[in-house]
Write a protein that holds these residues in place. Structure first.
Motif, PDB file in Angstrom:
ATOM      1  N   GLU A 156       0.773  -1.160  -0.026  1.00 39.81           N
ATOM      2  CA  GLU A 156      -0.097   0.103  -0.216  1.00 39.81           C
ATOM      3  C   GLU A 156       0.811   1.138   0.017  1.00 39.81           C
ATOM      4  OE1 GLU A 156      -4.045  -1.286   2.287  1.00 39.81           O
ATOM      5  OE2 GLU A 156      -2.346  -0.763   3.473  1.00 39.81           O
ATOM      6  N   ILE A 157       0.343   2.120  -0.674  1.00 37.62           N
ATOM      7  CA  ILE A 157       1.017   3.658  -0.755  1.00 37.62           C
ATOM      8  C   ILE A 157       0.056   4.659  -0.154  1.00 37.62           C
ATOM      9  CG2 ILE A 157       1.965   5.029  -2.461  1.00 37.62           C
ATOM     10  CD1 ILE A 157       4.000   2.930  -2.406  1.00 37.62           C
ATOM     11  N   CYS A 158       0.599   5.459   0.442  1.00 38.68           N
ATOM     12  CA  CYS A 158      -0.139   6.684   0.641  1.00 38.68           C
ATOM     13  C   CYS A 158       0.905   7.953   0.112  1.00 38.68           C
ATOM     14  CB  CYS A 158      -0.266   6.777   2.162  1.00 38.68           C
ATOM     15  SG  CYS A 158      -1.255   8.358   2.757  1.00 38.68           S
ATOM     16  N   LEU A 159       0.270   8.993  -0.368  1.00 40.17           N
ATOM     17  CA  LEU A 159       0.977  10.330  -0.924  1.00 40.17           C
ATOM     18  C   LEU A 159       0.464  11.179   0.058  1.00 40.17           C
ATOM     19  CD1 LEU A 159       0.457   9.942  -4.618  1.00 40.17           C
ATOM     20  CD2 LEU A 159       2.415   9.044  -3.365  1.00 40.17           C
ATOM     21  N   ALA A 160       1.434  12.012   0.734  1.00 39.33           N
ATOM     22  CA  ALA A 160       0.991  13.129   1.751  1.00 39.33           C
ATOM     23  C   ALA A 160       2.341  14.167   1.617  1.00 39.33           C
ATOM     24  CB  ALA A 160       0.947  12.417   2.880  1.00 39.33           C
ATOM     25  N   GLY A 161       1.564  15.487   1.376  1.00 39.00           N
ATOM     26  CA  GLY A 161       2.733  16.417   1.439  1.00 39.00           C
ATOM     27  C   GLY A 161       2.920  17.081  -0.023  1.00 39.00           C
ATOM     28  N   ALA A 162       3.694  18.131  -0.211  1.00 38.43           N
ATOM     29  CA  ALA A 162       3.548  18.965  -1.533  1.00 38.43           C
ATOM     30  C   ALA A 162       4.901  18.253  -1.876  1.00 38.43           C
ATOM     31  CB  ALA A 162       3.603  20.488  -0.948  1.00 38.43           C
ATOM     32  N   VAL A 163       4.800  18.156  -3.145  1.00 38.98           N
ATOM     33  CA  VAL A 163       5.950  17.798  -4.164  1.00 38.98           C
ATOM     34  C   VAL A 163       6.433  18.718  -5.247  1.00 38.98           C
ATOM     35  CG1 VAL A 163       6.749  15.944  -5.650  1.00 38.98           C
ATOM     36  CG2 VAL A 163       5.329  15.465  -3.537  1.00 38.98           C
ATOM     37  N   ARG A 164       7.612  19.093  -5.302  1.00 42.83           N
ATOM     38  CA  ARG A 164       7.972  19.921  -6.443  1.00 42.83           C
ATOM     39  C   ARG A 164       8.154  19.222  -7.685  1.00 42.83           C
ATOM     40  NH1 ARG A 164      12.780  23.389  -3.214  1.00 42.83           N
ATOM     41  NH2 ARG A 164      11.602  24.325  -1.933  1.00 42.83           N
ATOM     42  N   ARG A 165       7.756  19.727  -8.741  1.00 40.05           N
ATOM     43  CA  ARG A 165       8.273  19.085 -10.043  1.00 40.05           C
ATOM     44  C   ARG A 165       9.594  19.103 -10.340  1.00 40.05           C
ATOM     45  NH1 ARG A 165       3.503  18.928 -14.032  1.00 40.05           N
ATOM     46  NH2 ARG A 165       1.648  19.229 -12.618  1.00 40.05           N
ATOM     47  N   PRO A 166      10.161  17.960 -10.517  1.00 41.93           N
ATOM     48  CA  PRO A 166      11.765  17.990 -10.615  1.00 41.93           C
ATOM     49  C   PRO A 166      11.960  18.056 -12.232  1.00 41.93           C
ATOM     50  CG  PRO A 166      11.093  15.628 -10.453  1.00 41.93           C
ATOM     51  CD  PRO A 166       9.862  16.654 -10.202  1.00 41.93           C
ATOM     52  N   ALA A 167      13.135  18.482 -12.534  1.00 39.65           N
ATOM     53  CA  ALA A 167      13.869  18.364 -13.848  1.00 39.65           C
ATOM     54  C   ALA A 167      14.480  17.296 -14.153  1.00 39.65           C
ATOM     55  CB  ALA A 167      14.630  19.529 -14.198  1.00 39.65           C
ATOM     56  N   ILE A 168      14.060  16.639 -15.021  1.00 37.30           N
ATOM     57  CA  ILE A 168      14.375  15.173 -15.494  1.00 37.30           C
ATOM     58  C   ILE A 168      15.623  15.249 -16.069  1.00 37.30           C
ATOM     59  CG2 ILE A 168      13.977  13.114 -16.847  1.00 37.30           C
ATOM     60  CD1 ILE A 168      12.230  13.457 -14.686  1.00 37.30           C
ATOM     61  N   GLU A 169      16.708  14.683 -15.754  1.00 37.13           N
ATOM     62  CA  GLU A 169      17.931  14.525 -16.340  1.00 37.13           C
ATOM     63  C   GLU A 169      18.090  13.160 -17.012  1.00 37.13           C
ATOM     64  OE1 GLU A 169      21.412  14.998 -13.772  1.00 37.13           O
ATOM     65  OE2 GLU A 169      20.259  16.586 -12.554  1.00 37.13           O
ATOM     66  N   PRO A 170      17.752  12.907 -18.445  1.00 39.95           N
ATOM     67  CA  PRO A 170      17.973  11.763 -19.086  1.00 39.95           C
ATOM     68  C   PRO A 170      19.082  10.983 -18.734  1.00 39.95           C
ATOM     69  CG  PRO A 170      17.495  13.775 -20.466  1.00 39.95           C
ATOM     70  CD  PRO A 170      17.934  14.384 -19.243  1.00 39.95           C
ATOM     71  N   GLY A 171      20.133  11.416 -18.623  1.00 39.77           N
ATOM     72  CA  GLY A 171      21.193  10.408 -18.371  1.00 39.77           C
ATOM     73  C   GLY A 171      21.165   9.515 -17.170  1.00 39.77           C
ATOM     74  N   GLU A 172      20.058  10.219 -16.005  1.00 37.30           N
ATOM     75  CA  GLU A 172      20.029   9.257 -14.873  1.00 37.30           C
ATOM     76  C   GLU A 172      18.841   8.326 -14.928  1.00 37.30           C
ATOM     77  OE1 GLU A 172      21.967   9.762 -12.267  1.00 37.30           O
ATOM     78  OE2 GLU A 172      23.207  11.153 -13.257  1.00 37.30           O
ATOM     79  N   ILE A 173      18.356   8.089 -16.252  1.00 36.09           N
ATOM     80  CA  ILE A 173      17.312   7.201 -16.127  1.00 36.09           C
ATOM     81  C   ILE A 173      17.662   5.847 -16.134  1.00 36.09           C
ATOM     82  CG2 ILE A 173      15.166   6.383 -17.411  1.00 36.09           C
ATOM     83  CD1 ILE A 173      14.923   9.314 -18.561  1.00 36.09           C
ATOM     84  N   ASP A 174      17.151   4.909 -15.625  1.00 37.51           N
ATOM     85  CA  ASP A 174      17.640   3.545 -15.336  1.00 37.51           C
ATOM     86  C   ASP A 174      16.956   2.620 -15.980  1.00 37.51           C
ATOM     87  OD1 ASP A 174      15.467   2.941 -13.651  1.00 37.51           O
ATOM     88  OD2 ASP A 174      16.782   2.919 -11.913  1.00 37.51           O
ATOM     89  N   ALA A 175      17.298   1.408 -16.272  1.00 36.61           N
ATOM     90  CA  ALA A 175      16.533   0.364 -17.050  1.00 36.61           C
ATOM     91  C   ALA A 175      15.187   0.280 -16.454  1.00 36.61           C
ATOM     92  CB  ALA A 175      17.364  -0.801 -17.131  1.00 36.61           C
ATOM     93  N   GLU A 176      14.836  -0.081 -15.264  1.00 34.01           N
ATOM     94  CA  GLU A 176      13.605  -0.328 -14.761  1.00 34.01           C
ATOM     95  C   GLU A 176      12.645   1.114 -14.881  1.00 34.01           C
ATOM     96  OE1 GLU A 176      16.452  -0.520 -13.446  1.00 34.01           O
ATOM     97  OE2 GLU A 176      16.743  -2.654 -12.367  1.00 34.01           O
ATOM     98  N   THR A 177      13.180   2.019 -14.990  1.00 38.51           N
ATOM     99  CA  THR A 177      12.231   3.319 -15.405  1.00 38.51           C
ATOM    100  C   THR A 177      11.974   3.733 -16.832  1.00 38.51           C
ATOM    101  OG1 THR A 177      13.484   4.154 -13.220  1.00 38.51           O
ATOM    102  CG2 THR A 177      11.730   5.678 -14.555  1.00 38.51           C
ATOM    103  N   LEU A 178      12.872   3.186 -17.636  1.00 34.09           N
ATOM    104  CA  LEU A 178      12.801   3.489 -18.920  1.00 34.09           C
ATOM    105  C   LEU A 178      11.461   3.336 -19.555  1.00 34.09           C
ATOM    106  CD1 LEU A 178      14.628   4.477 -21.342  1.00 34.09           C
ATOM    107  CD2 LEU A 178      15.343   2.320 -21.753  1.00 34.09           C
ATOM    108  N   PRO A 179      10.701   2.019 -19.001  1.00 38.81           N
ATOM    109  CA  PRO A 179       9.380   1.881 -19.712  1.00 38.81           C
ATOM    110  C   PRO A 179       8.292   3.019 -19.336  1.00 38.81           C
ATOM    111  CG  PRO A 179      10.168  -0.141 -18.999  1.00 38.81           C
ATOM    112  CD  PRO A 179      11.165   1.018 -18.489  1.00 38.81           C
TER     113      PRO A 179
END
Length: 262
Positions: free
Chosen positions: A61-84
């Motif tokens: 189970e997941i609960c999201l709570a609190g404010a989140v800033r939109r991050p700037a994506i750094e393409p070179g940091e994307i790993d294999a599990e996140t690519l899809p």
């Protein structure tokens, strides 16, 4: 097992304190919580591997709570599990707040996890309909509350905010990207009288598992400094932190708190 993905603000710490079983505290880098220490941090570019780690830890189970800033994506940091997930993440970052949250919730659900709202995990974060303060709304406050509901409804459909200030039927301030506290602070600088109210409610049709509007003692203090007479919230639709303190602060500063049915 529940994982609390904690953002900024007071909500994550208060939520964690209310739970009998401590959740796994997680946070996205750049949006770490203010009052609680995360056990796991992750970059959005490694969301896929983060979810795999949660699964391996027995999180269901997941609960999201609190404010989140939109991050700037750094393409070179994307790993294999996140690519899809990249197309979904790109769409989320380009969408409004509600659309972005729906996309992120969908990613967790596709991974087999249940996403639960903060007020579902801790129902007493919400307050029932009524007026718990010594000061009660006056006759002029009722049409102002109606007007506030109309303004927030129109704002929310454009995904620009969840609160406004209304005085004698006129919207004198509206929430923007910087939030309610910023709006109230800016209102203090306007020498155009006193009275009126702060109105706050969820967006129409929003997914209430995340980004439910929240107030606390600081909101009350800022509303008083802005010269407002009270605060109107949608009953069971706005999280109220430190509820006893909020009511006591309203009483001390001479404001009413009205939990109004939608």
């Amino acid at each position: 097992m529940l994982a609390l993905i904690a953002g900024q603000g007071a909500l994550p710490a208060e939520l964690a304190a209310r739970l009998s079983d401590r959740p796994l505290i997680c946070a996205m880098r750049g949006s770490e919580p203010d009052h609680i220490e995360p056990e796991l941090t992750f970059r959005l570019e490694q969301l896929g591997s983060f979810i795999a780690r949660l699964t391996a830890s027995g999180v269901t189970e997941i609960c999201l709570a609190g404010a989140v800033r939109r991050p700037a994506i750094e393409p070179g940091e994307i790993d294999a599990e996140t690519l899809p997930l990249v197309p979904v993440l790109q769409g989320a970052l380009a969408a409004g707040d509600d659309g972005a949250l729906r996309a992120i919730i969908g990613i967790f659900e596709q991974a087999g996890m249940t996403v639960r709202a903060a007020h579902e995990v801790a129902p007493d974060l919400l307050m029932a309909e009524g007026i718990p303060t010594e000061i009660k709304p006056g006759e002029l406050d009722k049409p102002d509350a109606e007007r506030g509901a109309e303004v927030v409804d129109a704002m929310s459909r454009a995904d620009v905010g969840q609160s406004c200030a209304v005085r004698r039927g006129q919207a004198i301030a509206v929430e923007n990207l910087f939030g309610t506290d910023w709006m109230l602070s800016a209102l203090q600088k306007r020498p155009d009288g006193t009275g009126g109210l702060l109105f706050k409610a969820p967006k129409p049709g929003q997914d209430r598992r995340a980004d439910l509007p929240t107030i606390g003692v600081q909101t009350v203090e800022l509303a008083a400094k802005a010269g407002l007479s009270g605060i109107v919230l949608e009953a069971a639709g706005v999280i109220v932190l430190n509820q006893d303190d909020v009511v006591a602060t309203c009483n001390r500063l001479g404001l009413f708190l009205w939990l109004r049915s939608a």
